[in-house]
Design a protein around this motif. Structure first.
Motif, PDB file in Angstrom:
ATOM      1  N   THR A  26     -15.348  36.191   3.036  1.00 26.73           N
ATOM      2  CA  THR A  26     -14.955  35.618   1.748  1.00 26.73           C
ATOM      3  C   THR A  26     -15.968  35.910   0.645  1.00 26.73           C
ATOM      4  O   THR A  26     -15.655  35.762  -0.534  1.00 26.73           O
ATOM      5  N   HIS A 114     -10.826  42.444  11.336  1.00 26.36           N
ATOM      6  CA  HIS A 114     -10.382  41.179  10.741  1.00 26.36           C
ATOM      7  C   HIS A 114      -9.571  41.408   9.469  1.00 26.36           C
ATOM      8  O   HIS A 114      -8.631  40.671   9.185  1.00 26.36           O
ATOM      9  N   THR A 117      -9.375  38.430   4.058  1.00 27.39           N
ATOM     10  CA  THR A 117      -8.542  37.282   3.700  1.00 27.39           C
ATOM     11  C   THR A 117      -8.355  37.275   2.191  1.00 27.39           C
ATOM     12  O   THR A 117      -9.337  37.346   1.443  1.00 27.39           O
ATOM     13  N   HIS A 120      -5.735  31.780   1.965  1.00 24.99           N
ATOM     14  CA  HIS A 120      -5.690  30.932   3.161  1.00 24.99           C
ATOM     15  C   HIS A 120      -4.992  29.641   2.766  1.00 24.99           C
ATOM     16  O   HIS A 120      -5.393  28.984   1.802  1.00 24.99           O
ATOM     17  N   THR A 135      -1.738  32.055   6.406  1.00 23.84           N
ATOM     18  CA  THR A 135      -2.951  32.749   5.960  1.00 23.84           C
ATOM     19  C   THR A 135      -2.621  34.225   5.830  1.00 23.84           C
ATOM     20  O   THR A 135      -1.713  34.720   6.519  1.00 23.84           O
ATOM     21  N   ARG A 157      -5.326  36.438  12.944  1.00 23.10           N
ATOM     22  CA  ARG A 157      -5.064  35.031  12.619  1.00 23.10           C
ATOM     23  C   ARG A 157      -3.598  34.609  12.767  1.00 23.10           C
ATOM     24  O   ARG A 157      -3.290  33.431  12.909  1.00 23.10           O
ATOM     25  N   ALA A 168      -7.678  29.547  11.507  1.00 26.71           N
ATOM     26  CA  ALA A 168      -9.147  29.565  11.431  1.00 26.71           C
ATOM     27  C   ALA A 168      -9.660  28.178  11.861  1.00 26.71           C
ATOM     28  O   ALA A 168      -8.890  27.221  11.792  1.00 26.71           O
ATOM     29  N   PRO A 169     -10.921  28.053  12.236  1.00 22.65           N
ATOM     30  CA  PRO A 169     -11.809  29.148  12.574  1.00 22.65           C
ATOM     31  C   PRO A 169     -11.454  29.740  13.942  1.00 22.65           C
ATOM     32  O   PRO A 169     -11.048  29.007  14.845  1.00 22.65           O
ATOM     33  N   LEU A 170     -11.633  31.047  14.047  1.00 24.94           N
ATOM     34  CA  LEU A 170     -11.393  31.726  15.327  1.00 24.94           C
ATOM     35  C   LEU A 170     -12.690  31.908  16.107  1.00 24.94           C
ATOM     36  O   LEU A 170     -12.663  32.326  17.267  1.00 24.94           O
ATOM     37  N   ALA A 171     -13.811  31.594  15.478  1.00 23.49           N
ATOM     38  CA  ALA A 171     -15.119  31.812  16.115  1.00 23.49           C
ATOM     39  C   ALA A 171     -15.194  31.130  17.472  1.00 23.49           C
ATOM     40  O   ALA A 171     -15.884  31.604  18.378  1.00 23.49           O
ATOM     41  N   ILE A 194     -17.751  30.230   3.306  1.00 21.58           N
ATOM     42  CA  ILE A 194     -17.386  28.916   3.834  1.00 21.58           C
ATOM     43  C   ILE A 194     -18.258  28.664   5.063  1.00 21.58           C
ATOM     44  O   ILE A 194     -18.554  29.604   5.812  1.00 21.58           O
ATOM     45  N   ASN A 196     -18.955  26.907   8.758  1.00 20.27           N
ATOM     46  CA  ASN A 196     -18.235  26.329   9.892  1.00 20.27           C
ATOM     47  C   ASN A 196     -19.172  26.184  11.072  1.00 20.27           C
ATOM     48  O   ASN A 196     -20.263  26.751  11.082  1.00 20.27           O
ATOM     49  N   ASP A 213     -14.138  24.368  10.115  1.00 18.80           N
ATOM     50  CA  ASP A 213     -14.783  24.617   8.829  1.00 18.80           C
ATOM     51  C   ASP A 213     -15.319  23.279   8.340  1.00 18.80           C
ATOM     52  O   ASP A 213     -14.762  22.206   8.661  1.00 18.80           O
ATOM     53  N   GLU A 362     -20.220  37.477  13.134  1.00 23.00           N
ATOM     54  CA  GLU A 362     -18.762  37.373  12.973  1.00 23.00           C
ATOM     55  C   GLU A 362     -18.071  38.677  13.383  1.00 23.00           C
ATOM     56  O   GLU A 362     -17.028  38.652  14.038  1.00 23.00           O
ATOM     57  N   PHE A 366     -15.182  39.257  16.504  1.00 27.69           N
ATOM     58  CA  PHE A 366     -13.859  39.898  16.493  1.00 27.69           C
ATOM     59  C   PHE A 366     -13.773  40.975  17.569  1.00 27.69           C
ATOM     60  O   PHE A 366     -12.715  41.158  18.192  1.00 27.69           O
TER      61      PHE A 366
END
Ligand SMILES: Nc1ncnc2c1ncn2[C@@H]1O[C@H](COP(=O)(O)OP(=O)(O)OP(=O)(O)O)[C@@H](O)[C@H]1O
Ligand SMILES: CC(=O)N[C@H]1[C@@H]2OC[C@@H](O2)[C@@H](O)[C@@H]1O[C@H](C)C(=O)O
Length: 400
Positions: A26, A114, A117, A120, A135, A157, A168-171, A194, A196, A213, A362, A366
């Motif tokens: 972002t 990814h 974005t 969202h 999203t 996503r 999200a979050p996908l982490a 952002i 998270n 987040d 990040e 992915f």
């Protein structure tokens, strides 16, 4: 069998894989490119980052993305053009990295992309009860696959949303697989545009794992730095905020937003945390004329308060976590000090201590998702209660 499928099965059956993870976050600072070597999958995953770089976006690229980024009204043609254009741009960036690293594209099993974005829209944020969570990420995977000749997995996503998540979050999926440690309660705190965190219990009980987040990381700081200091794009090393004073009235007003009180897990973006949100709070508190450094000090404190508030919401006060930071905000000592002041019972390190360069994290995550899509299996995390659907994520694009 179709030759593409034969190659796909072969990649899935290998004991290890080389996967390039791509993340365009972002902050719009550039494309994170992580060349990762995987052994195994699932909890047995071992990942080594062979190469990592952030390919900076020229200002012109940022400008093109900003024409649609987090905006409700956009030119539909421009949005459409961007989808193909970013896919091809990312492909060229990957090819340039491979050339620089002296890596043959034929030795890479997959790209995990990814995308960017651009909007969202979790239901909690758009507020339209009859409309779903949604999203949108741009930079189509087919363009990456065709232009690089490498199998590409992208658009991670949408499956998450389709299966009941918020996109999200996908982490959480990757954090759980590569960072869990018996006997240590961990928070993996990412300070991107952002912020998270992912909670990884020392019990390794997957049912307890979740990520959420928590509010702005750097996004508001970046926006106001660009506004007040046109030659800068962020508050380097937090030096501007360090010169200012937190305005308690404005901070309290900013924290009154319903997002901060909403239950976990939740997700958000610059669609909410933007200049308009801050300006409205300034107007309500008579702080519209606040000095730039005081405003940045207040927004830095807001990021820290959002993080600490979410930790308190989830776990109550005083739980002694091991916190591992990542993301660009980690380079901001003013922000880190503010977070540490608000979580005095926690011990802090960066994900470097866990073997992953914090700026790469990040993009690596992915790649982990793609490794699971190819070789792993859908895994139940959060006992189905934390909006972490047990699904394989991403769409597969063949080069031909
Ligand atoms: N030396 C530094 N001092 C202060 N802030 C920094 C520094 N280096 C990077 N940052 C901040 O980090 C931001 C980039 O962070 P990062 O790349 O993690 O975000 P992102 O991945 O784009 O965001 P998200 O994770 O929300 O998608 C920059 O825009 C800047 O605000
Ligand atoms: C919609 C979207 O792109 N969200 C990003 C953003 O950047 C940080 C935070 O907001 C997080 O929710 C997410 O990215 C990370 C990689 C995630 O999904 O875990």
């Amino acid at each position: 069998m179709n030759a593409n499928l034969t190659r796909l099965v072969a990649a899935a059956q290998k004991p290890g894989r080389r996967i390039i993870g791509l993340m365009s976050g972002t902050s719009l600072d550039g494309l994170d490119v992580a060349l990762c070597r995987f052994e195994g999958h699932g909890p047995a995953t071992r990942v080594a980052v062979e190469q990592f770089t952030t390919v900076p976006y020229p200002e012109a690229v940022r400008e093109e993305i900003r024409r649609v980024f987090a905006r409700r009204d956009v030119e539909l043609q421009h949005l459409t053009l961007l989808h193909a254009w970013l896919g091809s741009l990312h492909a060229r960036m990957v090819l340039a990295c491979l050339r620089e690293w002296n890596v043959e594209s034929a030795t890479v099993d997959a790209i995990a992309s990814h995308g960017q974005t651009v909007f969202h829209a979790p239901r909690q944020q758009h507020g339209l009860a009859e409309w779903p969570d949604a999203t949108l990420q741009l930079g189509d995977g087919d363009h990456l696959a065709v232009h690089t000749g490498i199998l590409t997995i992208s658009d991670f996503r949408q499956k998450h949303v389709a299966a009941g998540g918020q996109g999200a979050p996908l982490a959480v999926y990757g954090d759980y697989l590569i960072f869990s440690q018996p006997g240590e309660d961990r928070l993996l705190l990412n300070l991107g545009g952002i912020a998270n965190f992912t909670f990884l219990p020392g019990s390794l009980d997957a049912a307890e794992v979740f990520s959420t987040d928590v509010g702005p990381g750097n996004t508001l700081l970046d926006a106001f730095v660009r506004e007040f200091y046109p030659a800068k794009s962020y508050d380097e090393n937090g030096e501007l905020a360090a010169q200012g004073q937190v305005n308690p009235a404005l901070l309290a007003e900013l924290l009154c937003h319903a997002f901060f009180q909403a239950g976990l897990p939740k997700t958000t973006g610059p669609e909410l945390f933007n200049l308009a949100y801050v300006r409205a709070a300034q107007a309500r508190t008579g702080t519209a004329a606040l000095a730039a450094t005081d405003l940045l000090a207040t927004l830095t404190e807001l990021s820290a308060a959002g993080i600490a508030g979410a930790v308190e919401l989830a776990f109550g006060l005083g739980r002694p976590f091991h916190v591992y930071t990542s993301g660009g905000g980690m380079h901001n000592p003013t922000l880190i000090a503010a977070i540490q002041r608000r979580l005095p019972h926690c011990r802090f390190a960066t994900t470097e201590a866990l073997g992953i360069e914090p700026d790469a994290k990040e993009a690596v995550l992915f790649a982990v998702l793609a490794n699971e899509t190819l070789a792993g299996e859908a895994r139940s995390i959060g006992a189905g209660q934390q909006r972490v659907p047990a699904v394989a994520l991403g769409k597969i694009s063949f080069p031909a």
